[in-house]
Design a protein around this motif. Structure first.
Motif, PDB file in Angstrom:
ATOM      1  N   TRP A   1       0.845  -1.203   0.000  1.00 50.04           N
ATOM      2  CA  TRP A   1       0.000   0.000   0.000  1.00 50.04           C
ATOM      3  C   TRP A   1       0.877   1.250   0.000  1.00 50.04           C
ATOM      4  N   ILE A   2       0.289   2.337  -0.444  1.00 50.38           N
ATOM      5  CA  ILE A   2       1.035   3.576  -0.681  1.00 50.38           C
ATOM      6  C   ILE A   2       0.275   4.739  -0.071  1.00 50.38           C
ATOM      7  N   ILE A   3       1.007   5.611   0.615  1.00 52.95           N
ATOM      8  CA  ILE A   3       0.427   6.831   1.160  1.00 52.95           C
ATOM      9  C   ILE A   3       1.251   8.012   0.640  1.00 52.95           C
ATOM     10  N   MET A   4       0.607   8.834  -0.180  1.00 53.52           N
ATOM     11  CA  MET A   4       1.290   9.941  -0.849  1.00 53.52           C
ATOM     12  C   MET A   4       0.386  11.170  -0.896  1.00 53.52           C
ATOM     13  N   ARG A   5       1.020  12.295  -1.263  1.00 55.63           N
ATOM     14  CA  ARG A   5       0.245  13.510  -1.463  1.00 55.63           C
ATOM     15  C   ARG A   5      -0.721  13.355  -2.645  1.00 55.63           C
ATOM     16  N   LYS A   6      -1.851  13.997  -2.497  1.00 60.53           N
ATOM     17  CA  LYS A   6      -2.821  13.979  -3.572  1.00 60.53           C
ATOM     18  C   LYS A   6      -2.226  14.628  -4.824  1.00 60.53           C
ATOM     19  N   ASN A   7      -2.514  14.066  -5.968  1.00 54.59           N
ATOM     20  CA  ASN A   7      -2.037  14.565  -7.260  1.00 54.59           C
ATOM     21  C   ASN A   7      -0.546  14.302  -7.500  1.00 54.59           C
ATOM     22  N   ALA A   8       0.095  13.487  -6.662  1.00 58.89           N
ATOM     23  CA  ALA A   8       1.485  13.106  -6.940  1.00 58.89           C
ATOM     24  C   ALA A   8       1.512  12.262  -8.219  1.00 58.89           C
ATOM     25  N   PRO A   9       2.549  12.396  -9.041  1.00 58.26           N
ATOM     26  CA  PRO A   9       2.624  11.611 -10.288  1.00 58.26           C
ATOM     27  C   PRO A   9       2.451  10.114 -10.058  1.00 58.26           C
ATOM     28  N   LEU A  10       3.019   9.604  -8.964  1.00 56.35           N
ATOM     29  CA  LEU A  10       2.897   8.177  -8.672  1.00 56.35           C
ATOM     30  C   LEU A  10       1.440   7.797  -8.436  1.00 56.35           C
ATOM     31  N   ILE A  11       0.719   8.655  -7.731  1.00 63.28           N
ATOM     32  CA  ILE A  11      -0.688   8.374  -7.462  1.00 63.28           C
ATOM     33  C   ILE A  11      -1.482   8.339  -8.768  1.00 63.28           C
ATOM     34  N   ARG A  12      -1.220   9.287  -9.647  1.00 60.71           N
ATOM     35  CA  ARG A  12      -1.941   9.317 -10.926  1.00 60.71           C
ATOM     36  C   ARG A  12      -1.626   8.075 -11.762  1.00 60.71           C
ATOM     37  N   ALA A  13      -0.349   7.669 -11.747  1.00 62.01           N
ATOM     38  CA  ALA A  13       0.040   6.502 -12.542  1.00 62.01           C
ATOM     39  C   ALA A  13      -0.609   5.224 -12.020  1.00 62.01           C
ATOM     40  N   LEU A  14      -0.607   5.041 -10.705  1.00 59.59           N
ATOM     41  CA  LEU A  14      -1.155   3.814 -10.131  1.00 59.59           C
ATOM     42  C   LEU A  14      -2.683   3.800 -10.187  1.00 59.59           C
ATOM     43  N   SER A  15      -3.291   4.996 -10.105  1.00 60.77           N
ATOM     44  CA  SER A  15      -4.756   5.056 -10.168  1.00 60.77           C
ATOM     45  C   SER A  15      -5.267   4.597 -11.524  1.00 60.77           C
ATOM     46  N   ALA A  16      -4.434   4.755 -12.535  1.00 61.22           N
ATOM     47  CA  ALA A  16      -4.821   4.321 -13.878  1.00 61.22           C
ATOM     48  C   ALA A  16      -4.548   2.842 -14.111  1.00 61.22           C
ATOM     49  N   SER A  17      -3.972   2.184 -13.113  1.00 53.81           N
ATOM     50  CA  SER A  17      -3.629   0.767 -13.245  1.00 53.81           C
ATOM     51  C   SER A  17      -4.724  -0.097 -12.646  1.00 53.81           C
ATOM     52  N   ASN A  18      -4.883  -1.275 -13.208  1.00 45.19           N
ATOM     53  CA  ASN A  18      -5.862  -2.221 -12.659  1.00 45.19           C
ATOM     54  C   ASN A  18      -5.337  -2.953 -11.430  1.00 45.19           C
ATOM     55  N   ASP A  19      -4.048  -2.759 -11.125  1.00 42.99           N
ATOM     56  CA  ASP A  19      -3.439  -3.478 -10.002  1.00 42.99           C
ATOM     57  C   ASP A  19      -3.603  -2.755  -8.671  1.00 42.99           C
ATOM     58  N   TRP A  20      -4.049  -1.497  -8.725  1.00 43.58           N
ATOM     59  CA  TRP A  20      -4.157  -0.702  -7.501  1.00 43.58           C
ATOM     60  C   TRP A  20      -5.531  -0.044  -7.422  1.00 43.58           C
ATOM     61  N   GLU A  21      -5.983   0.172  -6.199  1.00 41.09           N
ATOM     62  CA  GLU A  21      -7.247   0.871  -6.007  1.00 41.09           C
ATOM     63  C   GLU A  21      -7.130   1.850  -4.833  1.00 41.09           C
ATOM     64  N   THR A  22      -7.907   2.920  -4.906  1.00 38.52           N
ATOM     65  CA  THR A  22      -7.911   3.931  -3.847  1.00 38.52           C
ATOM     66  C   THR A  22      -8.782   3.458  -2.700  1.00 38.52           C
ATOM     67  N   THR A  23      -8.210   3.436  -1.524  1.00 39.28           N
ATOM     68  CA  THR A  23      -8.981   3.029  -0.339  1.00 39.28           C
ATOM     69  C   THR A  23      -9.270   4.187   0.602  1.00 39.28           C
ATOM     70  N   TYR A  24      -8.524   5.302   0.412  1.00 38.26           N
ATOM     71  CA  TYR A  24      -8.777   6.500   1.224  1.00 38.26           C
ATOM     72  C   TYR A  24      -8.301   7.720   0.452  1.00 38.26           C
ATOM     73  N   GLU A  25      -9.036   8.835   0.608  1.00 43.24           N
ATOM     74  CA  GLU A  25      -8.632  10.081  -0.045  1.00 43.24           C
ATOM     75  C   GLU A  25      -9.207  11.270   0.726  1.00 43.24           C
ATOM     76  N   ASP A  26      -8.384  12.281   0.937  1.00 42.13           N
ATOM     77  CA  ASP A  26      -8.860  13.552   1.483  1.00 42.13           C
ATOM     78  C   ASP A  26      -8.168  14.681   0.733  1.00 42.13           C
ATOM     79  N   SER A  27      -8.246  15.882   1.243  1.00 42.19           N
ATOM     80  CA  SER A  27      -7.695  17.043   0.528  1.00 42.19           C
ATOM     81  C   SER A  27      -6.182  17.039   0.482  1.00 42.19           C
ATOM     82  N   THR A  28      -5.545  16.237   1.323  1.00 41.19           N
ATOM     83  CA  THR A  28      -4.090  16.195   1.393  1.00 41.19           C
ATOM     84  C   THR A  28      -3.517  14.888   0.892  1.00 41.19           C
ATOM     85  N   THR A  29      -4.182  13.800   1.189  1.00 43.89           N
ATOM     86  CA  THR A  29      -3.582  12.470   1.092  1.00 43.89           C
ATOM     87  C   THR A  29      -4.424  11.500   0.272  1.00 43.89           C
ATOM     88  N   VAL A  30      -3.706  10.589  -0.375  1.00 43.89           N
ATOM     89  CA  VAL A  30      -4.358   9.451  -1.022  1.00 43.89           C
ATOM     90  C   VAL A  30      -3.669   8.180  -0.548  1.00 43.89           C
TER      91      VAL A  30
END
Length: 450
Positions: A416-445
């Motif tokens: 699992w990964i905890i990063m700033r919202k809109n980080a390039p890594l978050i955008r890349a993994l969100s587009a992958s079928n291997d990862w899913e978002t389990t939590y998101e707020d104004s700061t963190t994904v």
């Protein structure tokens, strides 16, 4: 950790990537003091301890400046500029103890330079504290070398080698060098510091190691001090001590090279600048009413003990904070900034703990350890001297999505990964079928592997 385990660990235990690797903890004592302050009063305790250390530092610098210049107004102006210049790197971190110990170290050296040679015993005691509080203890040895070289240039003769002052400085310096081996790291502390300082990749990734941007107003007090020193040297009619010349040259060079040295420049050089300016004004304007007024104020001020305020203000602040009062202008108190730290996300993680290893935002490593360790180890934090170049490059490879970044996540079995919202890594993994978002707020994904 030393407070919890009653011992100092010499292996790294906070990251699964470095678990068992040798760790050189030059900051264990200062970290223990910060931990005790936090356990006592939370973030208020951290702020109070930081304030106390800084107040003590500048009180010592003020006393040194008054002793050198006997000019109240010059000292007041240079101390104000020095405090302003130091704000570029004033943070509640172990390096603030280096500020205090540098001021203390130079005070003892100046006393010995003035003939109090029996104070040699104080040097190894200060160094023993320093080597266990912060890795910048090497500054003390550099300053000692400057005092020896400067004193020789002031008195270049064979008699210098046999003088009591030289013998005392060498004795105190030799024992101080020996004291640097008395830390949990032993002699390895020197190798670790040399390795960090000589690694251009690591230092290039740490903003405080870079030169300051002198277009920013925060650096202007440093520039003003530097210009005043130039004027003071140019207008001086007295023979300037080589010790002062070498101190100014050395710390100016260090401050220009790396912004983290600007506060030490201010601490070391402000009293020298105050003396140069006061000598200049007295020589060129001896009948000035300004000087007469200053002399009267100085006489009044000499009867006051500024140390009383250094103690009284933190005590009063402690009483107010312990009673639940806030003393900041907005009434918010000393809290973590949720715009920067993943406060809500970590609270969610405490209620919904994740299994497996995580990949985390570099700047959040310390906060995640504070809230989650020992239940959760991190991928990386700011202790780059522990991770070294190879592991730091791996982290950079992932966050920049360089070739092979996904293989690194697989290499370490990151679940699992905890990063700033809109980080390039978050955008890349969100587009992958291997990862899913389990939590998101104004700061963190927070992403989890499917």
């Amino acid at each position: 950790l030393p407070l919890q385990t009653a011992r100092v660990s010499t292996t790294h235990i906070f990251s699964f990537r470095t678990e068992g690797h040798p760790s050189f903890p030059p900051e264990w004592l200062s970290q223990g003091l910060f931990a005790a302050a936090y356990n006592w009063l939370g973030l208020d305790g951290i702020v109070l301890l930081t304030a106390l250390i800084l107040m003590l530092t500048w009180w010592i610098v003020y006393r040194r400046a008054i002793r050198k210049s006997s000019s109240f107004f010059s000292v007041l102006a240079l101390i104000a500029l020095g405090v302003g210049a130091s704000q570029i790197h004033v943070l509640p971190r172990p390096h603030i103890f280096t500020y205090l110990l540098t001021a203390t170290w130079i005070t003892f050296l100046e006393s010995m330079d003035e003939g109090k040679t029996r104070l040699w015993w104080a040097l190894p005691i200060v160094m023993l504290l320093w080597v266990n509080m912060h890795g910048m203890f090497v500054i003390g040895m550099i300053v000692l070398g400057i005092y020896l070289a400067g004193d020789f240039l002031n008195h270049p003769s064979k008699a210098w080698f046999a003088s009591q002052k030289t013998k005392s400085l060498l004795l105190g310096g030799g024992l101080s060098l020996l004291a640097t081996f008395f830390s949990p790291s032993g002699p390895g502390i020197w190798e670790a510091i040399a390795s960090l300082g000589s690694n251009s990749y690591i230092t290039s990734k740490i903003p405080e190691y870079q030169s300051a941007n002198f277009h920013l107003p925060g650096t202007w007090p440093f520039i003003i001090i530097l210009l005043l020193i130039v004027v003071g040297f140019a207008r001086s009619t007295e023979r300037v001590s080589w010790v002062d010349i070498l101190l100014v040259a050395a710390f100016t060079g260090l401050a220009l090279y790396t912004s983290r040295m600007i506060p030490l420049f201010a601490i070391v050089v402000s009293p020298i600048a105050a003396k140069l300016i006061s000598d200049w004004t007295r020589n060129e304007y001896p009948q000035s009413r300004f000087l007469a007024t200053e002399e009267n104020i100085s006489k009044t001020n000499s009867t006051a003990n500024g140390l009383v305020w250094v103690v009284a203000i933190p005590v009063l602040a402690t009483v107010l904070l312990r009673s639940g009062q806030t003393i900041d202008p907005v009434g918010q108190g000393n809290v973590f900034d949720q715009r920067f730290f993943p406060m809500e996300a970590v609270s969610w993680l405490e209620a919904h703990p994740q299994d497996g290893r995580m990949f985390n935002e570099f700047d959040w490593g310390g906060y995640l350890l504070l809230r989650s360790w020992p239940n959760q180890q991190i991928f990386m934090d700011g202790h780059t001297h522990i991770y070294g170049e190879t592991l730091t490059r791996e982290y950079e490879q992932v966050i920049t999505l360089n070739t092979g970044w996904a293989e690194i996540l697989q290499k370490y079995d990151v679940d699992w990964i905890i990063m700033r919202k809109n980080a390039p890594l978050i955008r890349a993994l969100s587009a992958s079928n291997d990862w899913e978002t389990t939590y998101e707020d104004s700061t963190t994904v927070i992403l989890i592997r499917r």
